[in-house]
Write an enzyme that holds these catalytic residues in place. Structure first.
Site, PDB file in Angstrom:
ATOM      1  N   HIS A 157      69.626 125.490   5.861  1.00  0.00           N
ATOM      2  CA  HIS A 157      69.757 124.101   5.652  1.00  0.00           C
ATOM      3  C   HIS A 157      70.844 123.368   6.687  1.00  0.00           C
ATOM      4  O   HIS A 157      70.553 122.088   6.706  1.00  0.00           O
ATOM      5  CB  HIS A 157      70.327 123.746   4.335  1.00  0.00           C
ATOM      6  CG  HIS A 157      69.231 124.119   3.303  1.00  0.00           C
ATOM      7  ND1 HIS A 157      68.440 123.038   2.546  1.00  0.00           N
ATOM      8  CD2 HIS A 157      68.867 125.279   2.950  1.00  0.00           C
ATOM      9  CE1 HIS A 157      67.659 123.776   2.112  1.00  0.00           C
ATOM     10  NE2 HIS A 157      67.593 124.934   1.948  1.00  0.00           N
ATOM     11  N   ASP A 365      74.952 117.429  11.373  1.00  0.00           N
ATOM     12  CA  ASP A 365      74.106 117.556   9.936  1.00  0.00           C
ATOM     13  C   ASP A 365      72.932 118.141  10.362  1.00  0.00           C
ATOM     14  O   ASP A 365      72.234 117.962  11.253  1.00  0.00           O
ATOM     15  CB  ASP A 365      74.014 116.134   9.634  1.00  0.00           C
ATOM     16  CG  ASP A 365      74.292 116.140   7.780  1.00  0.00           C
ATOM     17  OD1 ASP A 365      73.965 117.403   7.174  1.00  0.00           O
ATOM     18  OD2 ASP A 365      74.661 115.338   7.163  1.00  0.00           O
TER      19      ASP A 365
HETATM   20  C1  G6P Z   1      75.483 121.536   1.964  1.00  0.00           C
HETATM   21  C2  G6P Z   1      74.936 123.105   2.032  1.00  0.00           C
HETATM   22  C3  G6P Z   1      74.816 123.812   0.634  1.00  0.00           C
HETATM   23  C4  G6P Z   1      75.808 123.493  -0.183  1.00  0.00           C
HETATM   24  C5  G6P Z   1      76.220 121.950  -0.443  1.00  0.00           C
HETATM   25  C6  G6P Z   1      77.541 121.792  -1.186  1.00  0.00           C
HETATM   26  O1  G6P Z   1      74.311 121.049   1.526  1.00  0.00           O
HETATM   27  O2  G6P Z   1      73.901 123.137   3.002  1.00  0.00           O
HETATM   28  O3  G6P Z   1      74.351 125.131   0.833  1.00  0.00           O
HETATM   29  O4  G6P Z   1      75.350 123.835  -1.578  1.00  0.00           O
HETATM   30  O5  G6P Z   1      76.500 121.555   0.770  1.00  0.00           O
HETATM   31  O6  G6P Z   1      78.386 122.605  -0.888  1.00  0.00           O
HETATM   32  P1  G6P Z   1      79.104 123.469  -1.978  1.00  0.00           P
HETATM   33  O7  G6P Z   1      80.134 124.239  -1.171  1.00  0.00           O
HETATM   34  O8  G6P Z   1      79.705 122.770  -2.900  1.00  0.00           O
HETATM   35  O9  G6P Z   1      78.021 124.023  -2.609  1.00  0.00           O
END
Ligand code: G6P
Length: 471
Positions: A157, A365
């Site tokens: 992602h 991003d």
């Molecule tokens: C981004 C990453 C995700 C992640 C999210 C929130 O979108 O690509 O994998 O879950 O951030 O971050 P966190 O560390 O809170 O899961």
């Protein structure tokens, strides 16, 4: 239809009335699982000194959620350590912020092994497995070592930088190189895909004659670009419903006819908040006629707070907001409303719809779904303007936005002025082009295109077609 098994680091079991967790991954996966029979496996978000060896199971609609806790050593080494202090900064082109130690890598590999142990027991022979994001790069190898022979795809992602940056990841044969245990690896943009393809070639992989498949130590994999989308039509409908709720009206009333600039980002150094705020300060400085006529609402849920680079930037942003509000604020107007909490989907949709412009200006991003949701939420007759960083994956598709370089303060300030003064015709024209793009490449397109490619890749492996491309 075979069952879809999604694996991601963070899994939030939906609770009625609660906002989904911030972050594009959760939004995309929730949408992809809608209308499909599925299992979603991952970390519960809880840390427990004595975590269960069996995951906790919950069923919501047609999706089974299987979540597991992490011990505090796992949480520190795997999540706060290797995933978020090595892979996250380097894949976001911030080698300067990476902090590596071997115990974190050991923890990262250990948790991937633990996830594989638990997941293997839940699998059925026909399942298609789709693993998400940088926390779980070695998972396919762990599953294969446990005898799992199902199709396994992976989607990154976040961005994939050029090979020179990827080579700074220490001991990458243990982390990045193991992506080759997947059948198909997907990226957000062509640029990301090409970077990874160049990395594979530099790592002595053999590339197929058609350029889409690679062979490493006898293992074959395909790579491709699959830009993630949103539920465009549903979101547009949601925004219409959200336009005149008590919440939307309260915010509108509080602005007292001022224009609204909106930013919605997790508190993360990749989001370019400091650059954005400096540009807004420069805009107020150089365009005094707009002082007291526009308010910036910056919604920024905190994240990864135990990681020093995040607390450092939290302090920087607090100082900057305080300084700008002190300098330009008036008794009845605060230029920047800075809020460290999240809002529900309908609340955000209502805010997008009443904004004059969204400031989506990350330094880097993978995609940025806020940009797409903003476009989906607009009134086509009187749309707001999207100010979008050239370094967000979304810029490859949303080229009718006002594209900015977040490092150029004056250019960003000029885009803010341009957005406020843009003619209705131009706003409508840009909006129509962007909406057409996100309507075509919506979340269903993303999931279906990826899963069809995964099925096709497996078929080609089985009949030996892919192998013939290497001879
Ligand atoms: C981004 C990453 C995700 C992640 C999210 C929130 O979108 O690509 O994998 O879950 O951030 O971050 P966190 O560390 O809170 O899961």
């Amino acid at each position: 239809m075979s069952r879809l098994v999604i694996v991601s680091n963070r899994v939030v079991v939906p609770e009625p009335g609660k906002p989904p967790p911030p972050g594009g991954l959760a939004v995309a996966v929730h949408a992809a699982l809608k209308n499909r029979e599925g299992l979603w496996f991952g970390w519960s978000g809880k840390v427990d000194e004595d975590p269960n060896v069996e995951p906790t199971i919950a069923v919501r609609d047609n999706v089974t959620y299987a979540v597991t806790d992490l011990s505090s050593a796992d949480y520190q080494e795997y999540y706060n350590g290797f995933a978020n202090r090595v892979l996250w900064p380097i894949l976001h082109y911030r080698v300067d912020l990476a902090e590596f130690n071997r115990s974190d890598l050991t923890g990262y590999l250990r948790v991937n092994g633990l996830f594989a142990d638990q997941l293997t027991k839940l699998l059925e022979p026909d399942d298609v497995i789709w693993v998400h994001d940088y926390h779980l790069i070695p998972l396919a190898r762990e599953l294969r070592q446990r005898g799992v022979n199902n199709p396994i795809g992976f989607f990154l992602h976040i961005p994939c930088p050029p090979p020179d940056l990827l080579f700074t990841i220490p001991r990458q044969e243990m982390s990045l190189g193991v992506l080759s245990y997947y059948d198909l690896v997907g990226f957000q943009t062509e640029n990301d895909r090409m970077n990874y393809g160049r990395y594979l070639v530099a790592s002595k992989a053999t590339v197929s004659r058609d350029g889409t498949a690679y062979s490493i130590d006898g293992r074959m994999m395909r790579i491709g670009a699959f830009p993630v989308g949103i539920e465009t039509e549903d979101y547009a409908e949601l925004a219409i419903q959200a336009e005149n709720t008590a919440f939307s009206n309260e915010v509108r009333g509080s602005l007292a006819d001022r224009k609204l600039f909106l930013g919605v980002d997790r508190l993360d150094y990749s989001k370019g908040l400091v650059h954005r705020l400096e540009a807004f300060g420069h805009f107020l400085e150089t365009e005094p006629t707009w002082v007291n006529r526009v308010t910036l609402l910056q919604i920024t849920p905190k994240s990864r707070e135990e990681i020093p680079e995040y607390s450092d930037m939290s302090r920087d942003v607090n100082e900057l907001v305080g300084g700008l509000n002190g300098k330009y604020g008036e008794a009845a107007w605060t230029p920047i409303r800075y809020i460290n909490r999240s809002y529900s989907r309908p609340e955000l949709a209502g805010l997008f719809r009443q904004s004059a412009a969204a400031l989506v200006t990350p330094l880097r991003d993978g995609m940025n779904l806020v940009a797409k949701e903003f476009v989906a939420a607009q009134d086509p007759n009187d749309p707001g303007v999207l100010i979008l960083s050239q370094f967000a994956g979304a810029a490859a598709e949303l080229d009718a936005a006002l594209i900015v370089n977040p490092h150029e303060t004056e250019g960003m300030a000029a885009a803010m002025k341009q957005a406020l003064e843009m003619s209705l015709d131009e706003r409508r024209d840009r909006q129509a082009r962007m909406f057409a793009s996100i309507a075509r490449h919506n979340i269903n397109w993303w999931a279906e295109t990826f899963l069809a490619k995964l099925a096709d890749t497996r078929r080609s492996f089985l009949i030996g077609q892919l192998r013939s491309l290497f001879t």
